[in-house]
Scaffold this motif. Structure first.
Motif, PDB file in Angstrom:
ATOM      1  N   LEU A  88       0.833  -1.202   0.000  1.00  0.00           N
ATOM      2  CA  LEU A  88       0.000   0.000   0.000  1.00  0.00           C
ATOM      3  C   LEU A  88       0.868   1.252   0.000  1.00  0.00           C
ATOM      4  CD1 LEU A  88      -2.614   1.665   0.380  1.00  0.00           C
ATOM      5  CD2 LEU A  88      -2.303   1.324   2.845  1.00  0.00           C
ATOM      6  N   LEU A  89       1.849   1.310   0.888  1.00  0.00           N
ATOM      7  CA  LEU A  89       2.685   2.504   0.997  1.00  0.00           C
ATOM      8  C   LEU A  89       3.548   2.709  -0.245  1.00  0.00           C
ATOM      9  CD1 LEU A  89       3.611   2.370   4.775  1.00  0.00           C
ATOM     10  CD2 LEU A  89       1.914   3.810   3.647  1.00  0.00           C
ATOM     11  N   LYS A  90       3.967   1.634  -0.895  1.00  0.00           N
ATOM     12  CA  LYS A  90       4.708   1.740  -2.161  1.00  0.00           C
ATOM     13  C   LYS A  90       3.805   2.365  -3.221  1.00  0.00           C
ATOM     14  CE  LYS A  90       7.751   0.687  -5.447  1.00  0.00           C
ATOM     15  NZ  LYS A  90       7.563   1.727  -6.431  1.00  0.00           N
ATOM     16  N   LYS A  91       2.552   1.938  -3.287  1.00  0.00           N
ATOM     17  CA  LYS A  91       1.610   2.496  -4.265  1.00  0.00           C
ATOM     18  C   LYS A  91       1.312   3.965  -3.960  1.00  0.00           C
ATOM     19  CE  LYS A  91      -0.425  -1.832  -5.684  1.00  0.00           C
ATOM     20  NZ  LYS A  91      -1.610  -2.497  -6.175  1.00  0.00           N
ATOM     21  N   ILE A  92       1.177   4.289  -2.700  1.00  0.00           N
ATOM     22  CA  ILE A  92       0.937   5.687  -2.330  1.00  0.00           C
ATOM     23  C   ILE A  92       2.167   6.529  -2.669  1.00  0.00           C
ATOM     24  CG2 ILE A  92       0.664   7.256  -0.354  1.00  0.00           C
ATOM     25  CD1 ILE A  92      -1.448   5.304   0.700  1.00  0.00           C
ATOM     26  N   LYS A  93       3.356   5.972  -2.461  1.00  0.00           N
ATOM     27  CA  LYS A  93       4.590   6.680  -2.831  1.00  0.00           C
ATOM     28  C   LYS A  93       4.592   6.986  -4.325  1.00  0.00           C
ATOM     29  CE  LYS A  93       9.532   6.113  -3.181  1.00  0.00           C
ATOM     30  NZ  LYS A  93      10.410   5.112  -3.729  1.00  0.00           N
ATOM     31  N   ASP A  94       4.128   6.035  -5.146  1.00  0.00           N
ATOM     32  CA  ASP A  94       4.066   6.253  -6.591  1.00  0.00           C
ATOM     33  C   ASP A  94       3.068   7.351  -6.950  1.00  0.00           C
ATOM     34  OD1 ASP A  94       5.947   4.243  -6.906  1.00  0.00           O
ATOM     35  OD2 ASP A  94       4.469   2.705  -7.412  1.00  0.00           O
ATOM     36  N   ILE A  95       1.970   7.426  -6.208  1.00  0.00           N
ATOM     37  CA  ILE A  95       0.925   8.429  -6.467  1.00  0.00           C
ATOM     38  C   ILE A  95       1.331   9.793  -5.906  1.00  0.00           C
ATOM     39  CG2 ILE A  95      -1.462   9.094  -5.950  1.00  0.00           C
ATOM     40  CD1 ILE A  95      -2.060   6.042  -5.691  1.00  0.00           C
ATOM     41  N   GLN A  96       1.836   9.782  -4.673  1.00  0.00           N
ATOM     42  CA  GLN A  96       2.204  11.024  -3.971  1.00  0.00           C
ATOM     43  C   GLN A  96       3.610  10.861  -3.378  1.00  0.00           C
ATOM     44  OE1 GLN A  96      -0.665  12.680  -1.220  1.00  0.00           O
ATOM     45  NE2 GLN A  96      -2.374  11.744  -2.298  1.00  0.00           N
ATOM     46  N   PRO A  97       4.638  11.090  -4.182  1.00  0.00           N
ATOM     47  CA  PRO A  97       6.005  10.827  -3.707  1.00  0.00           C
ATOM     48  C   PRO A  97       6.446  11.656  -2.503  1.00  0.00           C
ATOM     49  CG  PRO A  97       6.007  11.769  -5.935  1.00  0.00           C
ATOM     50  CD  PRO A  97       4.589  11.558  -5.554  1.00  0.00           C
ATOM     51  N   ASP A  98       5.835  12.805  -2.286  1.00  0.00           N
ATOM     52  CA  ASP A  98       6.247  13.660  -1.167  1.00  0.00           C
ATOM     53  C   ASP A  98       5.541  13.335   0.147  1.00  0.00           C
ATOM     54  OD1 ASP A  98       7.957  14.975  -2.885  1.00  0.00           O
ATOM     55  OD2 ASP A  98       6.485  16.509  -3.406  1.00  0.00           O
TER      56      ASP A  98
END
Length: 176
Positions: A63-73
């Motif tokens: 989940l956090l990897k996918k969120i990082k891809d969507i919102q890197p900051d």
């Protein structure tokens, strides 16, 4: 106001985290499924995501990897009552987890981790803003330098100024 997303498949964990964090005037959004959290993250900016490590269907690291891809900051914290060392190392590396917090957590440590993560996000955002400002100013200076070089090529000596000790410009017969 910082927006914090909490993702955990256990409602009582979400409620406990919400109770701790709402006393600091954060905007809190919470989800019991990673799919709902991802849907929200595609539509709304989040400053910090706190996710459980072990959840059905999708683990917290994914989940956090996918969120990082969507919102890197967006800053990312992971909480877990299980110690899957390989999974945690992968989460830290792949999803750039800011901090891992054990369940049950120490309230002070949790609050400190959240405050530090948000402070780090603010610092990174300010650094990015300043770097953008420096790039714009450097570009402007380059354009001005180029214009001065063209002017000097077309009219040799035009950019040379002779200053007097009082700050006035000295004009000689050639300059007048």
């Amino acid at each position: 106001m910082h927006r914090i997303m909490i993702v955990d498949d256990e409602a009582n964990i979400i409620n406990a985290l919400r109770r701790i964090l709402t006393q600091f005037s954060y905007e809190i959004v919470s989800f019991t499924t990673p799919a709902e959290a991802l849907d929200y993250a595609t539509r709304t900016e989040v400053d910090l995501v706190i996710s459980d490590f072990r959840m059905p269907v999708m683990d917290g690291a994914t989940l956090l990897k996918k969120i990082k891809d969507i919102q890197p900051d967006t800053m990312r914290l992971i909480i877990s009552g299980h110690s899957d060392r390989d999974g945690l190392v992968s989460a830290i590396n792949d999803a750039a987890i800011y901090r891992f917090i054990n369940k049950p957590w120490d309230e002070y440590d949790l609050m400190t981790a959240v405050a530090n993560a948000l402070k780090q996000k603010d610092i990174l955002a300010e650094n990015k803003r300043l770097a953008d400002q420096v790039r714009k100013q450097t570009s402007l200076l380059d354009m001005q330098r180029s214009a001065l070089q063209r002017l000097e090529q077309n009219h040799p000596g035009i950019t040379k100024v002779h200053w007097a000790s009082d700050g006035s410009i000295i004009l000689d017969g050639e300059d007048a």
